[in-house]
Design an enzyme around this catalytic site. Structure first.
Site: not given
Ligand code: BES
Ligand code: ZN
Ligand code: MN
Length: 464
Positions: A234, A239, A246, A257, A316, A318, A320
């Site tokens: 990734k 992000d 966020k 990220d 968010d 993103e 995937r």
């Molecule tokens: N990059 C984040 C995941 C993440 C969170 C990495 C904390 C490291 C520490 C990812 O892109 C994300 O924002 N995921 C969301 C998904 C949700 C919107 C379904 C999440 O985990 O909140």
């Molecule tokens: Zn992310």
């Molecule tokens: Mn995200």
């Protein structure tokens, strides 16, 4: 840190000579008997330092307890040496020798422990951290140490890159780094080419940023490869969450990220030196997720490279989307196995903390083999389920699927989403390093910041 292999540690001129002692064993080293007091039992993690008063060329002896000899393994050696090195750092010494006596085949983990503990990201500090400058290893297997040197270099490289601010580690910068890795053929696709390839999910994520996306395809090849594999990282250089922005506190560490891609770049760097007899494709879909007038929006419907359509439920989620297209691309490369590594879900971090990475896949045997390589190289993985119910939650009224489901079971849901973009005849594993890639406080041999998660596991998997 300069690393040299020497024959006799008792002749090494150094600030500290590190030796080990096992519990319930008379002699680990004659030096222990000579210098350590009788009440130094050699219990796991116990440390003892004494001046040699010129009885040896080494100024001081540091004895570290290894516990019972029967329990010795790579992890014990790596962690105890890291602990000893941290003590040396606190003493502000510069040259250190290590002598594990009869355990010459543990030179690799000793070197890794020393190198991990000696690491600081101080590029932007005007006053640099104190470091061990020279390391001598006595009684070690040359070949194993050479290999560990390469792994340590890659690990350091990946940690540095993930610690860099987003202003430095841009998609273009990652592409440039990939193009400069020795012995690796690299192709970089720009926005125009990405469009032509039909990567509608990846492109959508990149739309809100002023940084132009880069799709990076690296290839390590050899004359008669025994196997062909692809590894995907990734590569979200930042992000922000996009329009589903966020909160400030969650955004603070989001320069990390791209840790998955830093891992892949580190691994590719190692391959030319280790020369495995397999073909390895390294793939990164690099971009930023930003809110702006040109950003993708909730409700947008995207078409991935395999023709499947995705309704954007949350901008968010993103990672995937970028991985979906990277997986489609990788599965077309005539490879047997594909591994993706990603800071994918906060849910995985909630479930496993910073201790273990989540792992999922479409073949339990394959997943188990990666868990095993992880264990041997000091990285923990915990398998999470891939049940259909997680996928059902992502059904969409207007497209083939949504990019998120419910709030619960988020790591498995993300895994089920990715599975939609993997060809059935390819063995696939997904490593979620959201919790393990970046530490906000030190853990075992690691200090704060990027850990280079996945580097050791993937190198071991490729070499073994
Ligand atoms: N990059 C984040 C995941 C993440 C969170 C990495 C904390 C490291 C520490 C990812 O892109 C994300 O924002 N995921 C969301 C998904 C949700 C919107 C379904 C999440 O985990 O909140
Ligand atoms: Zn992310
Ligand atoms: Mn995200």
């Amino acid at each position: 840190m300069d690393i040299k292999i020497i024959d006799d540690a008792s002749k090494a001129k150094c600030d500290v000579l590190i030796i080990n002692k096992f519990e319930n064993k008379q002699t680990s080293s004659e030096l222990v008997n000579r210098f350590a007091p009788e009440n130094f039992e050699g219990k796991q993690g116990q440390i003892f330092v004494i001046h040699t008063h010129d009885q040896l060329p080494a100024q001081r002896i540091l004895a570290v307890g290894f516990g019972e000899e029967k329990d010795i393994d790579n992890n014990i050696v790596r962690e105890n040496i890291a602990k000893a090195i941290k003590k040396c750092l606190a003493m502000k010494v510069k040259t250190v020798a290590i002598d594990l006596k009869t355990h010459f085949n543990y030179g690799g983990p000793a070197l890794l422990g020393a190198s991990i503990a000696n690491y600081h990201f101080d590029k932007y500090k005007t006053k640099k951290e104190h470091r061990i400058e020279e390391l001598y290893l006595a009684n070690v297997d040359n070949e194993l140490v050479e290999r560990a040197k390469v792994v340590a270099e890659s690990l350091k490289f990946a940690r540095n890159l993930a610690n860099e601010p987003a202003a430095f580690a841009t998609p273009s910068k990652l592409a440039q780094i990939a193009q400069n890795i020795e012995g690796i053929q690299t192709e970089v696709f720009d926005e125009e080419k990405i469009k032509t390839l039909g990567m509608g999910a990846f492109l959508a994520v990149a739309k809100g940023s002023n940084e132009t996306p880069k799709f990076i395809h690296m290839k390590y090849s050899c004359p008669n490869p025994r196997k062909k594999i692809a590894i995907i990282g990734k590569g979200l250089c930042f992000d922000s969450g996009g329009l589903d922005i966020k909160p400030a506190s969650s955004m603070l560490t989001m320069k990390d990220d791209m840790s998955g891609s830093a891992c892949i770049l580190g691994v590719m760097k190692a391959l030319n030196k280790l020369k495995p007899e397999i073909e390895v494709h390294g793939i990164i879909a690099a971009c930023e997720n930003m809110p702006s007038g040109s950003a993708y929006k909730p409700g947008d419907i995207l078409t991935a490279m395999n023709g499947k359509t995705i309704e954007v439920d949350n901008t968010d989620a993103e990672g995937r989307l970028t991985l979906a297209d990277a997986l489609c691309y990788a599965c077309k490369l005539d490879v047997e196995e594909v591994i993706d590594i990603a800071t994918l879900t906060g849910a995985c971090m909630v479930a496993l903390g910073t201790v273990a990475s989540g792992i999922m896949g479409n073949n339990d045997e394959f997943v188990s083999s990666i868990i095993k390589y992880g264990k041997e190289s000091g990285e923990k993985y915990w398998q999470l389920p891939m049940w259909q119910e997680y996928r059902d939650n992502m059904d969409s009224d207007v497209a083939d699927m949504k990019n998120t489901g419910t709030r619960y079971g988020g790591a498995s849901a993300a895994g089920m989403f990715l599975k939609e973009f993997v060809t059935d005849n390819v063995k696939w594993a997904h490593l979620d390093i959201a919790g393990t890639a970046f530490l906000e406080k030190g853990q075992r041999e690691f200090g704060k910041g990027a850990t280079g998660a996945g580097v050791r596991t993937l190198i071991k998997y490729i070499i073994d």
